[in-house]
Design a protein around this motif. Sequence first.
Motif, mmCIF file in Angstrom:
data_model
loop_
_atom_site.group_PDB
_atom_site.id
_atom_site.type_symbol
_atom_site.label_atom_id
_atom_site.label_comp_id
_atom_site.label_asym_id
_atom_site.label_seq_id
_atom_site.Cartn_x
_atom_site.Cartn_y
_atom_site.Cartn_z
ATOM 1 N N GLY A 197 0.847 -1.179 0.000
ATOM 2 C CA GLY A 197 0.000 0.000 0.000
ATOM 3 C C GLY A 197 0.887 1.234 0.000
ATOM 4 N N GLU A 198 0.269 2.363 -0.316
ATOM 5 C CA GLU A 198 1.050 3.599 -0.427
ATOM 6 C C GLU A 198 1.154 4.282 0.931
ATOM 7 N N ARG A 199 2.380 4.533 1.355
ATOM 8 C CA ARG A 199 2.596 5.273 2.603
ATOM 9 C C ARG A 199 3.741 6.236 2.424
ATOM 10 N N HIS A 200 3.625 7.368 3.098
ATOM 11 C CA HIS A 200 4.607 8.427 2.841
ATOM 12 C C HIS A 200 5.460 8.793 4.037
ATOM 13 N N THR A 201 5.268 8.144 5.186
ATOM 14 C CA THR A 201 6.045 8.556 6.354
ATOM 15 C C THR A 201 7.529 8.261 6.112
ATOM 16 N N VAL A 202 8.353 9.087 6.724
ATOM 17 C CA VAL A 202 9.799 8.893 6.573
ATOM 18 C C VAL A 202 10.188 7.533 7.154
ATOM 19 N N ALA A 203 9.525 7.141 8.248
ATOM 20 C CA ALA A 203 9.835 5.842 8.856
ATOM 21 C C ALA A 203 9.611 4.726 7.827
ATOM 22 N N ARG A 234 16.271 0.556 3.657
ATOM 23 C CA ARG A 234 17.157 -0.393 4.369
ATOM 24 C C ARG A 234 16.921 -1.828 3.909
ATOM 25 N N LEU A 235 15.661 -2.146 3.673
ATOM 26 C CA LEU A 235 15.334 -3.492 3.199
ATOM 27 C C LEU A 235 15.962 -3.748 1.824
ATOM 28 N N LEU A 236 15.874 -2.752 0.954
ATOM 29 C CA LEU A 236 16.470 -2.896 -0.381
ATOM 30 C C LEU A 236 17.978 -3.120 -0.279
ATOM 31 N N LYS A 266 7.653 11.056 -3.384
ATOM 32 C CA LYS A 266 8.448 12.213 -3.810
ATOM 33 C C LYS A 266 9.655 11.744 -4.613
ATOM 34 N N LYS A 267 10.185 12.659 -5.417
ATOM 35 C CA LYS A 267 11.328 12.289 -6.239
ATOM 36 C C LYS A 267 12.512 11.801 -5.391
ATOM 37 N N GLU A 268 12.724 12.435 -4.230
ATOM 38 C CA GLU A 268 13.859 12.019 -3.374
ATOM 39 C C GLU A 268 13.692 10.561 -2.931
ATOM 40 N N VAL A 269 12.458 10.181 -2.680
ATOM 41 C CA VAL A 269 12.218 8.803 -2.230
ATOM 42 C C VAL A 269 12.489 7.832 -3.382
#
Length: 365
Positions: A107-113, A120-122, A143-146
Amino acid sequence: MIKEILAKADYSTLSVEEIAILLSAEGEDKALLFETAAHYKQQTVGSKVFLRGLIEYSNKCAKDCYYCGVRSSSTAYQRYTVSDEEVLEAVEYAYKHNFSSLVIQSGERHTVAFTNQVTRLLEKITRITNGEMGITLSMGEQKKEVYAAWRKAGATRYLLRIESSNRALFRKIHPDNKLHDFQTRVDALRLLKECDYQVGTGVMIGLPFQDIEILAADIDFMRKIDIDMCGMGPYIEHEDTPLYQYKHLLLPLQERLELSLKMVAVLRLVMKTINIAATTAMQTIDSNGREKAIRIGANVVMPNLTPLNYRENYYLYNNKVGVVDDVKRGLDSLTENIEATGSFIAYGEKGDAKHYRDRKNKDKH
Ligand code: 5AD
Protein backbone atom coordinates in the motif's frame (compact mmCIF):
# COMPACT_ATOMS: atom_id res chain seq x y z
CA MET A 1 -11.23 -3.88 -41.81
CA ILE A 2 -9.46 -5.88 -39.09
CA LYS A 3 -7.60 -7.88 -41.72
CA GLU A 4 -6.32 -4.68 -43.29
CA ILE A 5 -5.12 -3.32 -39.99
CA LEU A 6 -3.37 -6.57 -39.12
CA ALA A 7 -1.72 -6.64 -42.54
CA LYS A 8 0.17 -3.41 -41.83
CA ALA A 9 3.95 -3.51 -41.71
CA ASP A 10 4.30 -1.28 -38.66
CA TYR A 11 1.89 -1.58 -35.75
CA SER A 12 3.60 1.02 -33.60
CA THR A 13 1.84 3.84 -35.42
CA LEU A 14 -1.71 2.42 -35.36
CA SER A 15 -4.22 5.20 -34.77
CA VAL A 16 -6.44 5.22 -31.70
CA GLU A 17 -9.39 4.44 -33.99
CA GLU A 18 -7.58 1.40 -35.40
CA ILE A 19 -6.70 0.26 -31.89
CA ALA A 20 -10.37 0.55 -30.93
CA ILE A 21 -11.36 -1.55 -33.95
CA LEU A 22 -8.93 -4.27 -32.91
CA LEU A 23 -10.26 -4.20 -29.35
CA SER A 24 -13.79 -4.73 -30.64
CA ALA A 25 -12.86 -7.87 -32.58
CA GLU A 26 -15.15 -10.83 -32.02
CA GLY A 27 -15.38 -14.35 -33.43
CA GLU A 28 -13.07 -15.00 -36.38
CA ASP A 29 -11.68 -11.50 -36.18
CA LYS A 30 -10.68 -12.04 -32.58
CA ALA A 31 -9.06 -15.34 -33.47
CA LEU A 32 -7.09 -13.56 -36.18
CA LEU A 33 -6.00 -10.84 -33.76
CA PHE A 34 -4.79 -13.46 -31.27
CA GLU A 35 -2.98 -15.47 -33.94
CA THR A 36 -1.26 -12.38 -35.31
CA ALA A 37 -0.25 -11.21 -31.83
CA ALA A 38 1.03 -14.68 -30.86
CA HIS A 39 3.14 -14.80 -34.00
CA TYR A 40 4.40 -11.23 -33.53
CA LYS A 41 5.30 -11.98 -29.93
CA GLN A 42 7.51 -14.86 -31.03
CA GLN A 43 9.29 -12.58 -33.50
CA THR A 44 9.82 -9.75 -31.04
CA VAL A 45 10.29 -10.91 -27.44
CA GLY A 46 10.44 -14.60 -28.33
CA SER A 47 9.27 -17.49 -26.19
CA LYS A 48 11.02 -16.56 -22.94
CA VAL A 49 8.88 -15.91 -19.88
CA PHE A 50 10.51 -14.04 -17.00
CA LEU A 51 9.64 -14.89 -13.41
CA ARG A 52 9.27 -12.24 -10.75
CA GLY A 53 8.74 -13.41 -7.20
CA LEU A 54 5.95 -11.25 -5.78
CA ILE A 55 6.06 -10.14 -2.17
CA GLU A 56 2.94 -8.35 -0.93
CA TYR A 57 4.93 -6.46 1.63
CA SER A 58 2.22 -4.50 3.44
CA ASN A 59 -1.50 -3.82 3.12
CA LYS A 60 -1.35 -0.59 5.11
CA CYS A 61 -2.39 2.15 2.75
CA ALA A 62 -3.04 5.88 2.88
CA LYS A 63 -5.35 5.72 -0.12
CA ASP A 64 -9.04 5.02 -0.26
CA CYS A 65 -9.59 3.91 -3.86
CA TYR A 66 -13.22 2.96 -4.55
CA TYR A 67 -12.37 -0.38 -6.18
CA CYS A 68 -9.80 -1.77 -3.78
CA GLY A 69 -10.53 -4.29 -1.02
CA VAL A 70 -7.71 -2.98 1.18
CA ARG A 71 -8.61 0.72 0.85
CA SER A 72 -7.80 2.71 3.98
CA SER A 73 -11.37 2.89 5.27
CA SER A 74 -11.88 -0.88 5.13
CA THR A 75 -11.82 -2.59 8.48
CA ALA A 76 -12.30 -6.09 7.10
CA TYR A 77 -8.63 -7.07 7.11
CA GLN A 78 -5.88 -7.11 9.62
CA ARG A 79 -3.20 -4.63 8.64
CA TYR A 80 0.29 -6.12 8.38
CA THR A 81 3.81 -5.46 7.24
CA VAL A 82 5.96 -8.49 6.50
CA SER A 83 9.04 -8.50 8.74
CA ASP A 84 12.47 -8.02 7.18
CA GLU A 85 13.42 -11.58 8.16
CA GLU A 86 10.43 -13.01 6.33
CA VAL A 87 11.06 -10.87 3.26
CA LEU A 88 14.66 -12.04 3.19
CA GLU A 89 13.53 -15.65 3.49
CA ALA A 90 11.29 -15.21 0.45
CA VAL A 91 14.14 -13.48 -1.37
CA GLU A 92 16.44 -16.37 -0.59
CA TYR A 93 13.84 -18.79 -1.90
CA ALA A 94 13.64 -16.83 -5.14
CA TYR A 95 17.43 -16.52 -5.38
CA LYS A 96 17.95 -20.23 -4.75
CA HIS A 97 15.33 -21.13 -7.33
CA ASN A 98 16.99 -18.92 -9.92
CA PHE A 99 14.13 -16.45 -10.27
CA SER A 100 16.51 -13.50 -10.69
CA SER A 101 13.86 -10.89 -10.07
CA LEU A 102 11.39 -9.73 -7.46
CA VAL A 103 8.42 -7.43 -7.15
CA ILE A 104 7.85 -5.84 -3.78
CA GLN A 105 4.39 -4.35 -3.60
CA SER A 106 2.62 -2.55 -0.82
CA GLY A 107 0.00 0.00 0.00
CA GLU A 108 1.05 3.60 -0.43
CA ARG A 109 2.60 5.27 2.60
CA HIS A 110 4.61 8.43 2.84
CA THR A 111 6.05 8.56 6.35
CA VAL A 112 9.80 8.89 6.57
CA ALA A 113 9.83 5.84 8.86
CA PHE A 114 8.21 3.76 6.12
CA THR A 115 10.28 5.03 3.20
CA ASN A 116 13.53 4.58 5.17
CA GLN A 117 12.50 1.10 6.20
CA VAL A 118 12.08 0.22 2.52
CA THR A 119 15.48 1.73 1.69
CA ARG A 120 17.16 -0.39 4.37
CA LEU A 121 15.33 -3.49 3.20
CA LEU A 122 16.47 -2.90 -0.38
CA GLU A 123 20.07 -2.55 0.79
CA LYS A 124 19.82 -5.86 2.61
CA ILE A 125 18.31 -7.61 -0.40
CA THR A 126 20.99 -6.22 -2.69
CA ARG A 127 23.68 -7.41 -0.27
CA ILE A 128 22.45 -10.99 0.19
CA THR A 129 21.85 -11.49 -3.52
CA ASN A 130 25.13 -9.86 -4.64
CA GLY A 131 23.15 -7.37 -6.69
CA GLU A 132 22.13 -10.20 -9.01
CA MET A 133 18.39 -9.76 -8.48
CA GLY A 134 16.26 -7.42 -10.55
CA ILE A 135 14.11 -5.57 -8.02
CA THR A 136 10.79 -3.99 -8.96
CA LEU A 137 8.93 -1.79 -6.52
CA SER A 138 5.23 -1.04 -6.53
CA MET A 139 4.57 1.39 -3.69
CA GLY A 140 2.54 4.13 -5.24
CA GLU A 141 3.21 7.83 -5.58
CA GLN A 142 6.24 9.14 -3.74
CA LYS A 143 8.45 12.21 -3.81
CA LYS A 144 11.33 12.29 -6.24
CA GLU A 145 13.86 12.02 -3.37
CA VAL A 146 12.22 8.80 -2.23
CA TYR A 147 12.22 7.30 -5.71
CA ALA A 148 15.89 8.31 -6.03
CA ALA A 149 16.84 6.81 -2.65
CA TRP A 150 15.14 3.51 -3.51
CA ARG A 151 16.82 3.48 -6.91
CA LYS A 152 20.18 4.01 -5.27
CA ALA A 153 19.49 1.22 -2.78
CA GLY A 154 19.00 -1.30 -5.57
CA ALA A 155 15.52 -1.06 -7.11
CA THR A 156 15.70 -0.77 -10.89
CA ARG A 157 12.06 -1.04 -11.91
CA TYR A 158 8.85 0.54 -10.72
CA LEU A 159 5.22 -0.28 -11.37
CA LEU A 160 2.63 2.44 -10.95
CA ARG A 161 -0.65 1.76 -12.63
CA ILE A 162 -2.52 4.76 -13.94
CA GLU A 163 -5.65 2.61 -13.34
CA SER A 164 -7.41 4.58 -16.09
CA SER A 165 -5.83 7.19 -18.34
CA ASN A 166 -9.23 8.82 -18.75
CA ARG A 167 -9.42 11.72 -16.30
CA ALA A 168 -13.19 11.53 -15.87
CA LEU A 169 -13.14 7.79 -15.21
CA PHE A 170 -10.15 8.16 -12.89
CA ARG A 171 -12.21 10.69 -10.93
CA LYS A 172 -15.18 8.31 -10.70
CA ILE A 173 -13.15 5.47 -9.23
CA HIS A 174 -11.21 7.56 -6.70
CA PRO A 175 -12.21 10.01 -3.97
CA ASP A 176 -12.10 13.60 -5.14
CA ASN A 177 -9.20 14.96 -3.10
CA LYS A 178 -5.52 15.83 -3.32
CA LEU A 179 -4.38 12.36 -2.34
CA HIS A 180 -6.10 10.86 -5.38
CA ASP A 181 -5.10 13.23 -8.14
CA PHE A 182 -4.78 12.20 -11.77
CA GLN A 183 -2.08 14.71 -12.63
CA THR A 184 0.04 13.74 -9.60
CA ARG A 185 -0.02 10.17 -10.81
CA VAL A 186 1.01 11.11 -14.34
CA ASP A 187 3.77 13.30 -12.89
CA ALA A 188 4.95 10.40 -10.74
CA LEU A 189 5.49 8.32 -13.87
CA ARG A 190 7.68 11.12 -15.23
CA LEU A 191 9.65 11.35 -11.96
CA LEU A 192 10.31 7.62 -12.12
CA LYS A 193 11.74 8.03 -15.59
CA GLU A 194 13.91 10.91 -14.43
CA CYS A 195 15.25 8.62 -11.69
CA ASP A 196 16.20 6.11 -14.38
CA TYR A 197 13.78 3.32 -13.50
CA GLN A 198 12.36 0.91 -15.99
CA VAL A 199 8.84 2.23 -15.70
CA GLY A 200 5.66 0.20 -15.81
CA THR A 201 2.05 1.23 -15.72
CA GLY A 202 -1.29 -0.39 -16.44
CA VAL A 203 -5.03 -0.16 -16.14
CA MET A 204 -7.98 -2.13 -14.89
CA ILE A 205 -10.14 -3.54 -17.65
CA GLY A 206 -13.90 -3.85 -17.50
CA LEU A 207 -14.49 -1.02 -15.01
CA PRO A 208 -17.97 0.46 -14.79
CA PHE A 209 -18.31 3.49 -17.12
CA GLN A 210 -15.40 2.29 -19.27
CA ASP A 211 -15.79 1.66 -22.99
CA ILE A 212 -13.63 0.51 -25.90
CA GLU A 213 -12.67 4.08 -26.80
CA ILE A 214 -11.34 4.64 -23.29
CA LEU A 215 -9.33 1.40 -23.43
CA ALA A 216 -7.93 2.34 -26.85
CA ALA A 217 -6.86 5.67 -25.35
CA ASP A 218 -5.22 3.76 -22.47
CA ILE A 219 -3.00 1.97 -24.98
CA ASP A 220 -2.21 5.28 -26.64
CA PHE A 221 -1.34 6.72 -23.22
CA MET A 222 1.14 3.90 -22.59
CA ARG A 223 2.68 4.49 -26.00
CA LYS A 224 2.99 8.24 -25.39
CA ILE A 225 4.53 7.81 -21.94
CA ASP A 226 6.83 5.31 -23.65
CA ILE A 227 6.60 2.75 -20.84
CA ASP A 228 8.96 -0.19 -20.49
CA MET A 229 6.56 -2.54 -18.74
CA CYS A 230 2.86 -3.08 -18.33
CA GLY A 231 0.75 -4.90 -15.78
CA MET A 232 -2.96 -4.77 -16.48
CA GLY A 233 -5.88 -7.04 -15.85
CA PRO A 234 -9.61 -7.36 -15.37
CA TYR A 235 -11.37 -5.32 -12.73
CA ILE A 236 -12.96 -7.73 -10.24
CA GLU A 237 -15.52 -6.28 -7.87
CA HIS A 238 -15.16 -6.47 -4.11
CA GLU A 239 -18.39 -6.26 -2.12
CA ASP A 240 -17.07 -3.99 0.64
CA THR A 241 -16.09 -1.18 -1.73
CA PRO A 242 -18.05 1.83 -3.04
CA LEU A 243 -17.68 0.74 -6.67
CA TYR A 244 -19.65 -2.42 -5.90
CA GLN A 245 -22.90 -0.43 -6.25
CA TYR A 246 -22.32 -0.40 -10.03
CA LYS A 247 -22.05 -4.16 -10.26
CA HIS A 248 -25.07 -4.25 -12.61
CA LEU A 249 -23.09 -2.24 -15.17
CA LEU A 250 -20.28 -4.78 -15.42
CA LEU A 251 -19.57 -7.24 -18.20
CA PRO A 252 -19.66 -10.91 -17.18
CA LEU A 253 -16.28 -11.96 -15.72
CA GLN A 254 -15.39 -14.13 -18.69
CA GLU A 255 -15.90 -11.18 -21.04
CA ARG A 256 -13.73 -8.99 -18.85
CA LEU A 257 -11.01 -11.60 -19.21
CA GLU A 258 -11.44 -11.75 -23.00
CA LEU A 259 -11.21 -7.97 -23.18
CA SER A 260 -8.06 -8.08 -21.05
CA LEU A 261 -6.54 -10.62 -23.43
CA LYS A 262 -7.36 -8.35 -26.36
CA MET A 263 -5.67 -5.46 -24.53
CA VAL A 264 -2.54 -7.58 -24.07
CA ALA A 265 -2.54 -8.67 -27.72
CA VAL A 266 -2.99 -5.13 -29.04
CA LEU A 267 -0.43 -3.63 -26.66
CA ARG A 268 2.09 -6.24 -27.81
CA LEU A 269 1.48 -5.17 -31.41
CA VAL A 270 1.83 -1.48 -30.57
CA MET A 271 4.84 -1.80 -28.21
CA LYS A 272 6.82 -4.75 -29.42
CA THR A 273 9.74 -4.85 -26.97
CA ILE A 274 8.18 -3.94 -23.62
CA ASN A 275 7.60 -6.48 -20.85
CA ILE A 276 3.95 -7.34 -20.35
CA ALA A 277 2.78 -9.26 -17.29
CA ALA A 278 0.19 -12.00 -17.18
CA THR A 279 -1.57 -10.90 -14.01
CA THR A 280 -3.16 -12.57 -11.00
CA ALA A 281 -6.58 -11.09 -11.75
CA MET A 282 -6.57 -12.97 -15.08
CA GLN A 283 -5.84 -16.20 -13.25
CA THR A 284 -8.60 -15.44 -10.76
CA ILE A 285 -11.22 -15.49 -13.52
CA ASP A 286 -9.77 -18.47 -15.38
CA SER A 287 -7.23 -20.89 -13.90
CA ASN A 288 -5.58 -20.81 -17.32
CA GLY A 289 -5.88 -17.03 -17.74
CA ARG A 290 -2.20 -16.26 -17.35
CA GLU A 291 -1.19 -18.91 -19.86
CA LYS A 292 -3.70 -17.50 -22.37
CA ALA A 293 -2.11 -14.07 -21.92
CA ILE A 294 1.37 -15.50 -22.42
CA ARG A 295 0.38 -17.11 -25.68
CA ILE A 296 -0.85 -13.87 -27.19
CA GLY A 297 1.65 -11.35 -25.87
CA ALA A 298 2.61 -11.41 -22.20
CA ASN A 299 6.17 -12.42 -21.24
CA VAL A 300 6.26 -11.99 -17.45
CA VAL A 301 4.60 -13.90 -14.60
CA MET A 302 4.76 -13.06 -10.95
CA PRO A 303 4.41 -16.12 -8.71
CA ASN A 304 3.32 -15.09 -5.23
CA LEU A 305 6.02 -15.57 -2.60
CA THR A 306 4.24 -13.71 0.21
CA PRO A 307 4.39 -15.80 3.40
CA LEU A 308 1.08 -17.69 3.52
CA ASN A 309 -0.11 -16.27 6.85
CA TYR A 310 -0.38 -12.77 5.38
CA ARG A 311 -2.06 -13.55 2.09
CA GLU A 312 -5.66 -13.53 3.22
CA ASN A 313 -5.16 -9.91 4.25
CA TYR A 314 -4.02 -8.75 0.81
CA TYR A 315 -7.46 -9.17 -0.60
CA LEU A 316 -7.77 -6.61 -3.37
CA TYR A 317 -10.84 -8.23 -4.96
CA ASN A 318 -13.22 -11.18 -4.68
CA ASN A 319 -11.87 -14.73 -4.86
CA LYS A 320 -8.29 -13.57 -5.37
CA VAL A 321 -6.31 -16.71 -6.15
CA GLY A 322 -3.26 -18.04 -4.43
CA VAL A 323 -4.39 -17.27 -0.91
CA VAL A 324 -3.81 -20.86 0.18
CA ASP A 325 -1.36 -21.98 -2.51
CA ASP A 326 1.76 -23.79 -1.68
CA VAL A 327 4.61 -21.97 -3.48
CA LYS A 328 6.30 -25.11 -4.75
CA ARG A 329 3.11 -26.71 -6.05
CA GLY A 330 2.06 -23.45 -7.71
CA LEU A 331 5.44 -23.21 -9.44
CA ASP A 332 5.39 -26.75 -10.74
CA SER A 333 2.01 -26.36 -12.38
CA LEU A 334 2.95 -22.92 -13.70
CA THR A 335 6.09 -24.34 -15.34
CA GLU A 336 4.10 -27.14 -16.90
CA ASN A 337 1.39 -24.83 -18.19
CA ILE A 338 3.86 -22.32 -19.61
CA GLU A 339 5.66 -25.06 -21.47
CA ALA A 340 2.32 -26.19 -22.86
CA THR A 341 1.95 -22.74 -24.48
CA GLY A 342 5.24 -23.34 -26.34
CA SER A 343 7.11 -20.87 -24.14
CA PHE A 344 9.67 -21.52 -21.44
CA ILE A 345 10.75 -19.89 -18.19
CA ALA A 346 14.00 -17.96 -18.49
CA TYR A 347 15.53 -18.99 -15.15
CA GLY A 348 18.59 -17.03 -14.15
CA GLU A 349 17.81 -13.98 -16.27
CA LYS A 350 16.92 -10.65 -14.75
CA GLY A 351 14.72 -10.02 -17.75
CA ASP A 352 15.16 -6.29 -18.24
CA ALA A 353 12.73 -4.85 -20.76
CA LYS A 354 14.41 -4.68 -24.15
CA HIS A 355 12.49 -1.47 -24.65
CA TYR A 356 14.42 0.15 -21.81
CA ARG A 357 17.79 -0.76 -23.30
CA ASP A 358 16.72 0.55 -26.69
CA ARG A 359 15.46 3.74 -25.06
CA LYS A 360 18.82 4.25 -23.31
CA ASN A 361 20.78 3.64 -26.49
CA LYS A 362 18.66 6.16 -28.32
CA ASP A 363 19.44 8.76 -25.60
CA LYS A 364 23.15 8.18 -26.06
CA HIS A 365 23.12 8.88 -29.77
N1 5AD B 1 -9.89 -5.56 -9.32
C1 5AD B 1 -8.77 -5.68 -10.06
N2 5AD B 1 -7.61 -5.09 -9.75
C2 5AD B 1 -7.57 -4.35 -8.63
N3 5AD B 1 -6.59 -3.65 -8.07
C3 5AD B 1 -7.04 -3.09 -6.94
N4 5AD B 1 -8.32 -3.40 -6.76
C4 5AD B 1 -8.69 -4.19 -7.81
C5 5AD B 1 -9.89 -4.83 -8.20
N5 5AD B 1 -11.00 -4.70 -7.46
C6 5AD B 1 -5.28 -3.48 -8.69
C7 5AD B 1 -5.00 -2.01 -8.99
C8 5AD B 1 -3.70 -1.74 -8.26
C9 5AD B 1 -3.13 -3.11 -8.05
C10 5AD B 1 -2.21 -3.22 -6.89
O1 5AD B 1 -4.26 -3.93 -7.84
O2 5AD B 1 -4.82 -1.83 -10.38
O3 5AD B 1 -2.81 -0.91 -8.96
